[in-house]
Structures are given as C-alpha cells and as structure tokens.
Design an enzyme around this catalytic site. Structure first.
Site, mmCIF file in Angstrom:
data_model
loop_
_atom_site.group_PDB
_atom_site.id
_atom_site.type_symbol
_atom_site.label_atom_id
_atom_site.label_comp_id
_atom_site.label_asym_id
_atom_site.label_seq_id
_atom_site.Cartn_x
_atom_site.Cartn_y
_atom_site.Cartn_z
ATOM 1 N N LYS A 16 9.718 0.201 3.876
ATOM 2 C CA LYS A 16 8.596 1.080 3.558
ATOM 3 C C LYS A 16 9.100 2.246 2.721
ATOM 4 C CE LYS A 16 4.897 3.832 5.526
ATOM 5 N NZ LYS A 16 4.202 4.262 6.729
ATOM 6 N N LYS A 30 6.402 -2.681 1.589
ATOM 7 C CA LYS A 30 5.289 -1.790 1.326
ATOM 8 C C LYS A 30 5.723 -0.645 0.415
ATOM 9 C CE LYS A 30 2.343 1.291 3.898
ATOM 10 N NZ LYS A 30 2.112 2.014 5.093
HETATM 11 C C1 PBG Z 1 1.419 5.626 8.661
HETATM 12 C C2 PBG Z 1 0.966 4.761 7.580
HETATM 13 C C3 PBG Z 1 0.787 5.077 6.229
HETATM 14 C C4 PBG Z 1 0.269 3.941 5.642
HETATM 15 C C5 PBG Z 1 0.173 2.957 6.623
HETATM 16 N N1 PBG Z 1 0.641 3.469 7.818
HETATM 17 C C6 PBG Z 1 0.949 6.356 5.488
HETATM 18 C C7 PBG Z 1 2.215 7.076 5.412
HETATM 19 O O1 PBG Z 1 3.292 6.545 5.685
HETATM 20 O O2 PBG Z 1 2.127 8.255 5.062
HETATM 21 C C8 PBG Z 1 -0.132 3.816 4.207
HETATM 22 C C9 PBG Z 1 -1.203 2.847 4.009
HETATM 23 C C10 PBG Z 1 -1.849 2.855 2.698
HETATM 24 O O3 PBG Z 1 -1.584 3.685 1.811
HETATM 25 O O4 PBG Z 1 -2.687 1.984 2.522
HETATM 26 N N2 PBG Z 1 2.791 5.763 8.761
HETATM 27 ZN ZN ZN Z 2 3.180 7.604 9.889
#
Ligand code: PBG
Ligand code: ZN
Length: 270
Positions: free
Chosen positions: A135, A190
């Site tokens: 991520k 992601k």
């Molecule tokens: C929470 C989370 C996020 C997303 C999914 N789970 C945001 C972040 O890490 O700030 C992003 C999802 C999206 O942009 O569609 N950790």
């Molecule tokens: Zn988060």
C-alpha cells in the site's frame, strides 16, 4: 444499507468491503472496535438480510481517530506496537459481528500476525485475512479521505512513514513477503492502474491470491472525465478492469463494481 446491498446482490456482486464513519472520533479510535460501532452494526444487518453476501471488514484506525492517522499517536509518530493491540481487537469485533474476512489497511509492521493470533484465540480460526500489503503513500486516496474526514484531520501531516514510497517497487515485495509469512491468506496491491508493474511482480514472485484496489482517485478520474464528455465511460472502465486482470489480479476492489456487474449482465463484451 440494506437497500444498497440489495441492489448489489440483485446485480450479481458477490462480495463487499465495509468501511465505517463514526459519529464521534477520538485520539485512540475507539469507534473501530466498539461492539455497537457503525461497522459492527452494518455487518450484523448485512448478514441477517443477505447471508450469502461475502462481507469484508476494512481494519484500520484512520476513519475513527480524531487525527486521521492509521494508528495510535505517540507525540509526532504512530506507535506501531500499541496500534497492533487495537487492530487485533478491531478485527475480532468485525468477525464477532459477522464479517466473513478482515482486511487490515493500516500498514503497521506485524499486524497480520497479531490479527491472526487474536482471531484464532477467539475461535475465528476460519476467518481469512486479506492484507493490504503493498500500500503506497498515494495522493490517489484523496476522495476517500475527504469522504471519511481524515483528509482535513490530517492537515499537513502525511502517512509516509508507514505507507510505501511510490518510487520504490522493491519494498512492495518485502512487505508482501512479510505478510504472507505472518499468515495472510491474500495480499493486495494499492492503488491500482498506476501500480500494475508492482502487481505483476508480486504475482510472478509469490503466486499468492493477489487483489488490486482500484482506489477512489482513480474512480473519480473516470467519473469526472465521463461527466465532462471526455471519455467513453463504459468502454474505459471495462478496459481498466481487463488490464488489471491481464497484469495478474485475482480480484479487483473497485467503486465501479455495480456498474461493471450491470454491464456484464447486459452481455457487454469489450
Ligand atoms: C484506510 C484506507 C484508505 C483507503 C482504504 N483504506 C485511506 C488511507 O490510507 O488514507 C483508500 C481507499 C481509496 O482511496 O479508495 N487506511
Ligand atoms: Zn487507515
């Protein structure tokens, strides 16, 4: 919620990821593991009305913390190990409320092992973990953060010390390796389309069930371009999905799922 789920079920979407936005946020994100929290209530309702719908819980603190970070803050940094306890507790609360699978998105080190152990201790030995493993610290999450309120709460703060550097593809492989070793049943890359090279490398290297998260910013780009008449929404969305599959995605998390399911049902072929 039941109305939205019914539409998904009727159209042929088989699984859904749940995110909660609580009425009150606090420094330790207690809404995340509240047995009567918003997402726990949602799981109970969803499983009652649609027992065959596969329900996945996003396990993280940032929708529930007043500061918008994915963990417990200690001064100016996120305390990794204190956060693990809270994440484990959150995952168990999801399973207890009926979640079929949990998906930690926080990016703390060691969270898959902590969650796996807590699930097992509480009798949820068959609840799988899908780890958001690779991520990246991405600006493509903007619309999501606006929706959950973490954007304004974060202010000028960022998540660069726990999410990954977009310039570093190798680190993604390390992170995936750790999570699989800790017991992740599936892993995720992601954001989606800008990171297809990472997806391909992960699939080639580990051959594990690998999901791609087509995130909010990517969705917004498609929707806004379509609204402006710049693109053919249906064709470009389907091409996007096909490209994710080509690059190795076993599954795709996308806000386009209802549209895609509808088009597939209509017999759409690219
Ligand atoms: C929470 C989370 C996020 C997303 C999914 N789970 C945001 C972040 O890490 O700030 C992003 C999802 C999206 O942009 O569609 N950790
Ligand atoms: Zn988060």
């Amino acid at each position: 919620l039941p109305y939205a789920l019914e539409e998904l079920v009727k159209t042929g979407v088989g699984s859904v990821m749940f995110f909660g936005i609580p009425d009150h946020k606090d420094a330790c994100g207690s809404g995340a593991y509240d047995e009567n929290g918003i997402v726990q209530k949602a799981f109970r309702e969803a499983k009652k009305q649609f027992p065959d719908l596969y329900c996945i819980g996003d396990v993280c603190m940032c929708e529930y913390t007043s500061h918008g970070h994915c963990g417990i803050l200690c001064g100016h940094y996120v305390d990794n190990d204190r956060t693990l306890e809270v994440l484990a507790r959150t995952a168990v609360s999801h399973a207890r409320a009926g979640a079929d699978m949990v998906a930690p998105s926080d990016m703390m080190d060691g969270r898959v092992a902590a969650i796996r152990a807590a699930l097992d201790e509480n009798g949820f030995v068959n609840t799988p973990v899908m780890a958001y493993s690779a991520k990246f610290a991405s600006t493509f999450y903007g619309p999501f953060r606006d929706a959950v309120g973490s954007s304004s709460n974060l202010g000028r703060s960022n998540k660069n010390v726990y999410q990954q550097d977009p310039a570093n593809g190798n680190e993604a492989l390390w992170e995936i390796g750790y999570d699989l070793q800790e017991g992740a049943d599936m892993v995720m890359v992601k954001p989606g389309i800008p990171y297809l090279d990472v997806l391909w490398r992960v699939k080639e290297e580990f051959k594990a069930p690998t999901f791609l998260y087509h995130v909010s910013g990517e969705y917004a780009m498609l929707k806004f371009a379509a609204a402006a008449g710049a693109i053919d929404e249906k064709k470009i969305t389907m091409e996007t999905m096909i490209c994710a599959k080509r690059a190795g995605a076993d599954g795709i998390l996308t806000y386009c799922s209802l549209d895609v399911a509808r088009w597939l049902k209509e017999g759409y072929e690219y």
